[in-house]
Design a protein around this motif. Structure first.
Motif, PDB file in Angstrom:
ATOM      1  N   THR A  19     -35.520 -14.586  42.289  1.00 26.53           N
ATOM      2  CA  THR A  19     -35.237 -15.251  43.325  1.00 26.53           C
ATOM      3  C   THR A  19     -36.263 -15.451  44.697  1.00 26.53           C
ATOM      4  N   ASP A  20     -36.753 -16.648  44.813  1.00 24.67           N
ATOM      5  CA  ASP A  20     -37.479 -16.622  45.945  1.00 24.67           C
ATOM      6  C   ASP A  20     -36.609 -17.179  47.249  1.00 24.67           C
ATOM      7  N   TYR A  21     -36.767 -16.755  48.309  1.00 22.19           N
ATOM      8  CA  TYR A  21     -35.919 -17.228  49.649  1.00 22.19           C
ATOM      9  C   TYR A  21     -36.788 -17.911  50.595  1.00 22.19           C
ATOM     10  N   PHE A  22     -36.127 -18.680  51.253  1.00 18.59           N
ATOM     11  CA  PHE A  22     -36.624 -19.528  52.351  1.00 18.59           C
ATOM     12  C   PHE A  22     -35.655 -19.429  53.255  1.00 18.59           C
ATOM     13  N   MET A  23     -35.504 -18.445  54.332  1.00 13.68           N
ATOM     14  CA  MET A  23     -34.427 -18.356  55.161  1.00 13.68           C
ATOM     15  C   MET A  23     -34.723 -18.442  56.844  1.00 13.68           C
ATOM     16  N   GLY A  24     -34.136 -19.242  57.480  1.00 11.36           N
ATOM     17  CA  GLY A  24     -34.018 -19.377  58.846  1.00 11.36           C
ATOM     18  C   GLY A  24     -35.350 -20.473  59.209  1.00 11.36           C
ATOM     19  N   GLY A  25     -35.194 -20.443  60.357  1.00  9.58           N
ATOM     20  CA  GLY A  25     -36.468 -21.343  61.018  1.00  9.58           C
ATOM     21  C   GLY A  25     -36.204 -22.589  61.044  1.00  9.58           C
ATOM     22  N   ILE A  26     -37.220 -23.209  62.012  1.00 11.33           N
ATOM     23  CA  ILE A  26     -37.305 -24.882  62.141  1.00 11.33           C
ATOM     24  C   ILE A  26     -38.744 -25.435  61.488  1.00 11.33           C
ATOM     25  N   PHE A  27     -38.642 -26.582  60.949  1.00  6.02           N
ATOM     26  CA  PHE A  27     -39.712 -27.422  60.468  1.00  6.02           C
ATOM     27  C   PHE A  27     -39.888 -28.306  61.414  1.00  6.02           C
ATOM     28  N   ASP A  28     -40.771 -28.545  62.041  1.00  2.00           N
ATOM     29  CA  ASP A  28     -41.204 -29.914  62.851  1.00  2.00           C
ATOM     30  C   ASP A  28     -42.399 -30.332  62.443  1.00  2.00           C
ATOM     31  N   VAL A  29     -42.365 -31.599  61.513  1.00  2.00           N
ATOM     32  CA  VAL A  29     -43.382 -32.018  60.879  1.00  2.00           C
ATOM     33  C   VAL A  29     -44.304 -33.355  61.403  1.00  2.00           C
ATOM     34  N   ASN A  30     -43.511 -33.564  62.477  1.00  2.00           N
ATOM     35  CA  ASN A  30     -43.929 -34.699  63.706  1.00  2.00           C
ATOM     36  C   ASN A  30     -44.187 -36.094  62.435  1.00  2.00           C
ATOM     37  N   GLY A  31     -43.404 -36.165  61.676  1.00  2.00           N
ATOM     38  CA  GLY A  31     -43.387 -37.414  60.765  1.00  2.00           C
ATOM     39  C   GLY A  31     -44.512 -37.490  59.805  1.00  2.00           C
ATOM     40  N   ASP A  69     -39.740 -15.313  66.591  1.00  2.00           N
ATOM     41  CA  ASP A  69     -39.847 -16.460  67.407  1.00  2.00           C
ATOM     42  C   ASP A  69     -41.440 -16.689  67.670  1.00  2.00           C
ATOM     43  N   GLY A  70     -41.384 -18.109  68.005  1.00  2.00           N
ATOM     44  CA  GLY A  70     -42.939 -18.815  68.352  1.00  2.00           C
ATOM     45  C   GLY A  70     -42.987 -19.964  67.432  1.00  2.00           C
ATOM     46  N   LEU A 107     -37.532 -16.069  58.478  1.00  2.00           N
ATOM     47  CA  LEU A 107     -37.755 -16.371  59.883  1.00  2.00           C
ATOM     48  C   LEU A 107     -36.652 -16.027  60.913  1.00  2.00           C
ATOM     49  N   SER A 108     -37.103 -15.831  62.251  1.00  2.00           N
ATOM     50  CA  SER A 108     -36.498 -15.984  63.340  1.00  2.00           C
ATOM     51  C   SER A 108     -35.543 -17.379  63.336  1.00  2.00           C
ATOM     52  N   ASN A 109     -34.619 -17.600  63.832  1.00  2.00           N
ATOM     53  CA  ASN A 109     -34.003 -18.724  64.107  1.00  2.00           C
ATOM     54  C   ASN A 109     -34.826 -19.754  64.984  1.00  2.00           C
ATOM     55  N   TYR A 110     -35.507 -19.160  65.958  1.00  2.00           N
ATOM     56  CA  TYR A 110     -36.525 -20.023  66.797  1.00  2.00           C
ATOM     57  C   TYR A 110     -38.059 -19.980  66.312  1.00  2.00           C
TER      58      TYR A 110
END
Length: 196
Positions: free
Chosen positions: A60-72, A1-2, A24-27
């Motif tokens: 295979t490459d993986y991108f799993m979990g987490g949040i992107f917040d790119v501020n537009g 998280d973080g 990534l953690s879900n948070y």
């Protein structure tokens, strides 16, 4: 998280022997820093225009979990080449484009991803220029175009773009400019144009 602030694009190597995967953690939140350079078009980039990601057997490459917040400020993930990337269980917020599959990108799987865009004319939930990619179980909120396809032979299953009622009257749920793309249980909600 973080919360993890990015000042520039993180570029994954195109050599399949140098795999980099995020779990990534879900948070865990990836966000653009105040010092973000506007010349960077995405937060995460798999391969480059000069050296696209190449396929290699079952690699295979993986991108799993987490949040992107790119501020537009940019696209969340750009994919160059056919690297067999698997994106799963990711939330993308305030993006110009959630996932951009570039022209040479093929055989990538994007599943269980939610994309939210600011209600502006240039935003897209997904932009697919490549071929033979698969998109499953996606919710796309407020993008001017929910799913824009210029590449062919892609598969979309249970994709749901939902428009902001204040969006421009020209906004489109699914905009398909190619051939051979297949849709199953795909529907747009509150878009003036559902499918074009």
């Amino acid at each position: 998280d973080g919360k993890y602030e990015f000042t520039k694009t993180v570029i994954m190597p195109s050599d399949p022997a140098k795999s980099v995967s995020f779990r990534l953690s879900n948070y865990a939140t990836f966000t653009t820093a105040r010092t973000w350079n506007s010349a960077n078009t995405s937060m995460i980039q798999y391969g480059t225009p000069e050296s696209p990601k190449t396929q290699s057997g079952a690699h295979t490459d993986y991108f799993m979990g987490g949040i992107f917040d790119v501020n537009g400020k940019c696209t969340a993930i750009e994919v160059y080449g056919g690297g067999r990337l698997f994106i799963n269980n990711v939330a993308m917020e305030d993006t110009k484009i959630g996932v951009h599959i570039k022209p040479n990108a093929a055989y990538n799987v994007i599943e269980n991803v939610n994309v939210t865009s600011p209600a502006r004319n240039e935003t897209k939930g997904i932009f697919v220029e490549g071929t033979n990619n698969t998109f499953v179980n996606m919710r796309i909120y407020h993008s001017f175009i929910g799913a824009h396809l210029t590449g062919k032979d892609n598969v979309l299953i249970n994709i749901h773009p939902l428009a902001n009622p204040s969006n421009n009257i020209n906004s489109i749920g699914f905009y398909d400019q190619s051939e051979g793309n297949r849709y199953s249980f795909c529907y747009s909600d509150q878009y003036p144009v559902g499918f074009k």
